[in-house]
Design an enzyme around this catalytic site. Structure first.
Site, PDB file in Angstrom:
ATOM      1  N   ASP A  97       0.846  -1.198   0.000  1.00 54.68           N
ATOM      2  CA  ASP A  97       0.000   0.000   0.000  1.00 54.68           C
ATOM      3  C   ASP A  97       0.882   1.249   0.000  1.00 54.68           C
ATOM      4  O   ASP A  97       2.108   1.150   0.092  1.00 54.68           O
ATOM      5  CB  ASP A  97      -0.952   0.016   1.212  1.00 54.68           C
ATOM      6  CG  ASP A  97      -0.232  -0.297   2.502  1.00 54.68           C
ATOM      7  OD1 ASP A  97       0.947   0.096   2.638  1.00 54.68           O
ATOM      8  OD2 ASP A  97      -0.838  -0.920   3.388  1.00 54.68           O
ATOM      9  N   ASP A  99       1.528   4.974   1.698  1.00 59.55           N
ATOM     10  CA  ASP A  99       1.233   5.912   2.778  1.00 59.55           C
ATOM     11  C   ASP A  99       1.815   7.268   2.435  1.00 59.55           C
ATOM     12  O   ASP A  99       2.890   7.371   1.850  1.00 59.55           O
ATOM     13  CB  ASP A  99       1.852   5.420   4.092  1.00 59.55           C
ATOM     14  CG  ASP A  99       1.307   4.054   4.489  1.00 59.55           C
ATOM     15  OD1 ASP A  99       0.079   3.877   4.457  1.00 59.55           O
ATOM     16  OD2 ASP A  99       2.115   3.161   4.797  1.00 59.55           O
ATOM     17  N   ASP A 176       9.707   4.009  13.010  1.00 60.76           N
ATOM     18  CA  ASP A 176      10.318   2.860  13.678  1.00 60.76           C
ATOM     19  C   ASP A 176      11.711   2.501  13.138  1.00 60.76           C
ATOM     20  O   ASP A 176      12.713   2.643  13.823  1.00 60.76           O
ATOM     21  CB  ASP A 176       9.369   1.645  13.706  1.00 60.76           C
ATOM     22  CG  ASP A 176       8.764   1.282  12.359  1.00 60.76           C
ATOM     23  OD1 ASP A 176       9.119   1.922  11.340  1.00 60.76           O
ATOM     24  OD2 ASP A 176       7.945   0.347  12.311  1.00 60.76           O
TER      25      ASP A 176
HETATM   26  P1  ATP Z   1       3.761  -2.779   5.003  1.00 59.24           P
HETATM   27  O1  ATP Z   1       2.626  -1.830   4.710  1.00 59.24           O
HETATM   28  O2  ATP Z   1       4.489  -3.265   3.830  1.00 59.24           O
HETATM   29  O3  ATP Z   1       3.377  -3.846   5.944  1.00 59.24           O
HETATM   30  P2  ATP Z   1       4.876  -0.448   6.259  1.00 59.24           P
HETATM   31  O4  ATP Z   1       6.280  -0.133   6.622  1.00 59.24           O
HETATM   32  O5  ATP Z   1       4.216   0.432   5.264  1.00 59.24           O
HETATM   33  O6  ATP Z   1       4.861  -1.953   5.816  1.00 59.24           O
HETATM   34  P3  ATP Z   1       2.743   0.288   7.999  1.00 59.24           P
HETATM   35  O7  ATP Z   1       2.222  -0.429   9.184  1.00 59.24           O
HETATM   36  O8  ATP Z   1       1.867   0.450   6.808  1.00 59.24           O
HETATM   37  O9  ATP Z   1       4.068  -0.472   7.588  1.00 59.24           O
HETATM   38  O10 ATP Z   1       3.239   1.696   8.508  1.00 59.24           O
HETATM   39  C1  ATP Z   1       3.634   2.728   7.639  1.00 59.24           C
HETATM   40  C2  ATP Z   1       4.813   3.475   8.204  1.00 59.24           C
HETATM   41  O11 ATP Z   1       4.455   4.093   9.460  1.00 59.24           O
HETATM   42  C3  ATP Z   1       6.016   2.617   8.554  1.00 59.24           C
HETATM   43  O12 ATP Z   1       6.817   2.389   7.432  1.00 59.24           O
HETATM   44  C4  ATP Z   1       6.706   3.440   9.611  1.00 59.24           C
HETATM   45  O13 ATP Z   1       7.433   4.489   9.043  1.00 59.24           O
HETATM   46  C5  ATP Z   1       5.541   4.040  10.359  1.00 59.24           C
HETATM   47  N1  ATP Z   1       5.146   3.181  11.498  1.00 59.24           N
HETATM   48  C6  ATP Z   1       4.223   2.201  11.495  1.00 59.24           C
HETATM   49  N2  ATP Z   1       4.114   1.629  12.690  1.00 59.24           N
HETATM   50  C7  ATP Z   1       4.978   2.262  13.496  1.00 59.24           C
HETATM   51  C8  ATP Z   1       5.328   2.145  14.868  1.00 59.24           C
HETATM   52  N3  ATP Z   1       4.753   1.226  15.632  1.00 59.24           N
HETATM   53  N4  ATP Z   1       6.264   2.995  15.354  1.00 59.24           N
HETATM   54  C9  ATP Z   1       6.831   3.932  14.565  1.00 59.24           C
HETATM   55  N5  ATP Z   1       6.557   4.081  13.282  1.00 59.24           N
HETATM   56  C10 ATP Z   1       5.639   3.272  12.736  1.00 59.24           C
HETATM   57 MG    MG Z   2       2.219   0.396   4.599  1.00 59.28          MG
END
Ligand code: ATP
Ligand code: MG
Length: 481
Positions: A97, A99, A176
């Site tokens: 996805d 963001d 994170d």
């Molecule tokens: P995917 O969507 O592929 O599972 P993602 O890295 O995009 O991985 P998301 O959960 O969609 O993960 O979160 C988007 C972004 O928000 C992350 O890449 C990170 O930068 C931030 N993020 C998400 N969860 C946390 C957290 N618990 N603490 C700090 N930052 C976070």
């Molecule tokens: Mg994501």
């Protein structure tokens, strides 16, 4: 690579695609520039990778994400693609996805987009809807505590609410992992890196931003995320990030059961459930998700339950790889099966009228309810999946009844297919006869007359029992059950 500030011509529209795989362009980039590994400190200028220095092109992005970025920029706000979308595109993988991070507050985002909803308390976000696609738009957060800030922490340092808005730079440092804190700027097509994420991508490392212990304490779910990304990308968890994971694992006990469930789905439905399971066990984190299962596994390591579970997870992974549908119910049924099976077998519960031991399916039903009730204390799933897991368990004894019309009726029930898949797994690990599983496989495949033959020639099960009508006396008092 250069510092943020002035724009180079390259940033302003060089749309050439770089050649070679992610490794290829990363290597080229680092062979020509000084390696930055530890020099990333809060307050430093970010590294900016121009269009010719990274493999991301707008064409790989969702058109809706591009629309959101452009519209926010036109409305006078800063906006960037961030997180998994940028990380995966940098690795030339397809993102799940997209963001967006922006300087606009959620309310301001809502003013720009009619198709926008604000969600979340712990973390307020704007969801911009385009049919079935949702672009998640988050306002830059500072992650800093201040007396009037809208950030709440527990005594353990866990952040309960985080709505203190900030700048792009602050937003980068509160994320994170370094690889999740890269920003793609559609205005100029550059990638902005404050924390050393590009270097960590190159080295295949999952590194927490800042002090690992403090960051895990703020949000213990980051431990699960570290494992998830390590498995997904085939990366190592960097040493200092890895060190506090085992000692701090118990902080996961404070995470709401529903949030753990969400993480569990992300970890186990992404096509690498088996590897995830093994890594979670390695870091001793699995016990915070499925404590009872972890205990049985510890008691019987190397034996049956372990094999069964591994086969079940492998099976899930194969289905994902083949694009077949999967359901959390099947995973849950598999993860809790050994407990349910043992309990049902040991149960000496009797029928309140006849005094006889309860039939197997009823024992399985009760055992299932007990196990699910206990399981819910750590990780809880939506009711419909719990019910479906129970059905999968309870239906298992029904495969033993193959005479007459019984298999026909069974096959028409909605849960037959899931229960049958479960039976196959049990047969694979020797819990039921291969012959039984094969019979059911054949029965589904052959034509009508073959079926008739099959159901009338089952040894010892030839005819279905005739139902004897028993006259019932009316109970003198109303049953209280
Ligand atoms: P995917 O969507 O592929 O599972 P993602 O890295 O995009 O991985 P998301 O959960 O969609 O993960 O979160 C988007 C972004 O928000 C992350 O890449 C990170 O930068 C931030 N993020 C998400 N969860 C946390 C957290 N618990 N603490 C700090 N930052 C976070
Ligand atoms: Mg994501």
């Amino acid at each position: 690579m250069k510092k943020l500030g002035k724009k180079s011509p390259a940033e302003k529209g060089d749309n050439k695609r770089s050649e070679g795989g992610a490794k290829g362009w990363l290597k080229r980039l680092f062979s020509s520039a000084p390696k930055q590994t530890t020099a990333h400190r809060n307050g430093d200028e970010p590294l900016v990778f121009s269009r010719s220095e990274h493999p991301i092109s707008r064409r790989q992005m969702s058109r809706n994400a591009v629309k959101v970025l452009n519209r926010l920029n036109q409305a006078g706000y800063e906006s960037f693609l961030v997180g998994g979308g940028v990380r995966d595109l940098m690795l030339e993988r397809e993102p799940k996805d997209f963001d967006v991070a922006t300087s606009a507050t959620p309310e301001e985002v809502k003013e720009v987009f009619r198709n926008c909803r604000l969600i979340g308390r712990r973390f307020r976000l704007a969801h911009v809807h385009f049919g079935r696609e949702i672009i998640e738009v988050a306002t830059f957060r500072s992650g800093q505590e201040s007396s009037q800030s809208d950030q709440k922490q527990t005594e353990d340092g866990m952040i309960l609410r985080d709505n203190q808005y900030g700048t792009l730079e602050e937003d980068a440092w509160r994320r994170d992992f370094t690889i999740n804190a890269l920003y793609y700027n559609i205005d100029g097509f550059s990638v902005v890196d404050y924390t050393g994420g590009v270097a960590d991508l190159e080295q295949g490392q999952i590194r927490l931003i800042g002090d690992p212990e403090q960051r895990f304490r703020e949000d213990p779910v980051r431990m699960l995320r570290a494992v998830r990304f390590a498995v997904k990308l085939g990366f190592q968890i960097e040493k200092q990030t890895e060190a506090p994971i085992r000692p701090l694992g118990n902080l996961l006990e404070q995470i709401p059961q529903a949030r753990l469930y969400e993480e569990f789905l992300k970890m186990f439905q992404a096509g690498q459930a088996l590897e995830t399971f093994e890594r979670l066990r390695h870091y001793d984190l699995f016990r915070y998700l499925f404590p009872m299962t972890d205990k049985v596994l510890a008691e019987e390591e190397g034996n049956f339950p372990h094999t069964f579970l591994m086969r079940a997870l492998e099976n899930t992974d194969h289905r994902v790889a083949e694009g077949k549908p999967i359901t959390p119910a099947f995973l849950i049924a598999s993860l809790l099966w050994e407990l349910v099976r043992q309990r049902a077998e040991a149960s000496q519960d009797t029928h309140h009228e006849t005094g006889q031991r309860l039939p197997e399916n009823v024992r399985l039903h009760r055992a299932g309810q007990d196990v699910l009730r206990q399981q819910r204390k750590s990780l809880s799933m939506p009711k419909r999946f719990a019910i479906m897991a129970q059905e999968i368990w309870e239906l298992q004894p029904r495969f033993q009844r193959r005479g007459g019309r019984q298999p026909y009726r069974f096959m028409e029930t909605p849960r037959f297919r899931a229960a049958y898949d479960f039976l196959l797994l049990r047969a694979e690990v020797g819990e039921v006869d291969e012959e039984l599983a094969q019979w059911w496989t054949d029965f589904q495949e052959v034509n009508a007359s073959e079926r008739e033959k099959m159901s009338s020639s089952v040894k010892g099960e030839g005819k279905p029992r005739k139902k004897r009508r028993r006259r019932r006396k009316k109970p003198a008092v109303q049953a209280t059950e």
